[in-house]
Write a protein that holds these residues in place. Structure first.
Motif, PDB file in Angstrom:
ATOM      1  N   PRO A 174      -0.871   6.332  -7.017  1.00 44.95           N
ATOM      2  CA  PRO A 174      -1.582   7.019  -5.929  1.00 44.95           C
ATOM      3  C   PRO A 174      -3.099   6.977  -6.027  1.00 44.95           C
ATOM      4  O   PRO A 174      -3.768   7.003  -4.993  1.00 44.95           O
ATOM      5  N   HIS A 198       0.831  -1.199   0.000  1.00 42.14           N
ATOM      6  CA  HIS A 198       0.000   0.000   0.000  1.00 42.14           C
ATOM      7  C   HIS A 198       0.870   1.255   0.000  1.00 42.14           C
ATOM      8  O   HIS A 198       0.544   2.253  -0.671  1.00 42.14           O
ATOM      9  N   THR A 256      -8.347   1.235   0.859  1.00 42.61           N
ATOM     10  CA  THR A 256      -7.520   0.899   2.005  1.00 42.61           C
ATOM     11  C   THR A 256      -7.000  -0.523   1.840  1.00 42.61           C
ATOM     12  O   THR A 256      -7.437  -1.273   0.954  1.00 42.61           O
ATOM     13  N   ILE A 257      -6.069  -0.915   2.707  1.00 44.97           N
ATOM     14  CA  ILE A 257      -5.580  -2.300   2.698  1.00 44.97           C
ATOM     15  C   ILE A 257      -6.744  -3.266   2.884  1.00 44.97           C
ATOM     16  O   ILE A 257      -6.852  -4.294   2.198  1.00 44.97           O
ATOM     17  N   LEU A 288       2.055   1.666  -3.501  1.00 41.29           N
ATOM     18  CA  LEU A 288       0.969   2.206  -4.332  1.00 41.29           C
ATOM     19  C   LEU A 288       0.809   3.705  -4.106  1.00 41.29           C
ATOM     20  O   LEU A 288       0.562   4.460  -5.050  1.00 41.29           O
ATOM     21  N   ALA A 289       0.942   4.129  -2.863  1.00 44.10           N
ATOM     22  CA  ALA A 289       0.797   5.556  -2.556  1.00 44.10           C
ATOM     23  C   ALA A 289       1.814   6.382  -3.327  1.00 44.10           C
ATOM     24  O   ALA A 289       1.531   7.526  -3.726  1.00 44.10           O
ATOM     25  N   ALA A 342      -4.167   3.862  -4.155  1.00 46.01           N
ATOM     26  CA  ALA A 342      -3.974   3.980  -2.704  1.00 46.01           C
ATOM     27  C   ALA A 342      -4.985   4.933  -2.079  1.00 46.01           C
ATOM     28  O   ALA A 342      -5.436   4.717  -0.950  1.00 46.01           O
ATOM     29  N   GLN A 343      -5.343   5.978  -2.807  1.00 45.92           N
ATOM     30  CA  GLN A 343      -6.314   6.935  -2.281  1.00 45.92           C
ATOM     31  C   GLN A 343      -7.725   6.373  -2.276  1.00 45.92           C
ATOM     32  O   GLN A 343      -8.530   6.703  -1.410  1.00 45.92           O
TER      33      GLN A 343
END
Length: 236
Positions: free
Chosen positions: A41, A33, A48-49, A36-37, A44-45
């Motif tokens: 992004p 994660h 959530t996991i 990914l951010a 990730a935005q």
């Protein structure tokens, strides 16, 4: 041992038998994660996991054939997330590579390495796993004459085919082979139905076998107890 054949080979499960897998997957998912951010992004935005995990489990329920290849399942679910937010699919390979590297960063139970060395002096060793651990990366491949993974073999435990294929590859009969694993249904019951003896690696002192009505050929807390049991079988 009367008419019971002396063991000539031991096959091992991997995850939660030779190392704890829960903390490894949790850390790998946190690391993914974070990756990914930085690199994807929008994914990730948006997720959530926990949401990514829920999507993966929903996909598995929809397409249970994915249980043969858990990395393939993760990739398919992640690709759907990428597409949902119109993220660049070119970054998908990097995401999977990052997760896979973390997934193979395992910490062996303390008894495993010395135990494998001692066992190898007595019997031939192999592994059969439904997971996607890379034994070469982990550094254990050389301990096993044969290693079968469901994703490459095409059948997963408890299907008898994967147990029998491992026995054939080792050149031993099922009755001369012991399977060692932590899962009562997949490992113990699956191996026994294929004609192998099965040792339940029960590191926590669980009594789940009583409720499940499954009777392992032996119950061991660690590889040391497995060695003691094997020595008794070889001596009888």
């Amino acid at each position: 041992m009367n008419d019971i054949a002396r063991p000539k080979a031991i096959l091992f499960d991997l995850d939660d038998t030779l190392w704890p897998i829960g903390p490894v997957i949790a850390e790998a998912e946190r690391g993914l994660h974070a990756w990914l951010a930085e690199h994807a992004p929008k994914v990730a935005q948006a997720f959530t996991i926990e949401q990514l995990r829920e999507q993966r489990m929903a996909l598995l329920a929809e397409k249970p054939e994915h249980h043969l290849d858990l990395i393939g399942l993760r990739r398919a679910a992640l690709e759907a997330a990428f597409r949902h937010v119109d993220e660049d699919l070119a970054r998908l390979d990097g995401a999977i590579k990052h997760f896979t590297a973390a997934r193979n960063t395992v910490e062996l139970y303390h008894d495993v390495l010395p135990g494998l060395h001692r066992l190898a002096e007595k019997v031939t060793l192999g592994s059969v796993s439904n997971g996607n651990a890379d034994l070469e990366v982990i550094g254990l491949a050389h301990h096993f004459k044969v290693s079968l993974a469901a994703s490459r073999f095409g059948k997963a435990k408890p299907d008898p085919g994967i147990f029998l294929a491992a026995c054939e590859a080792l050149g031993v009969a099922p009755g001369e082979t012991v399977y060692v694993g932590d899962d009562l249904r997949l490992d113990v019951e699956g191996a026994q139905k294929a004609g192998l003896r099965a040792v339940w690696m029960n590191r926590t002192g669980s009594t789940a076998h009583l409720e499940a009505g499954i009777v392992p050929d032996a119950i061991c807390r660690d590889v040391g107890e497995l060695i003691a049991w094997l020595e008794q079988q070889l001596a009888d």
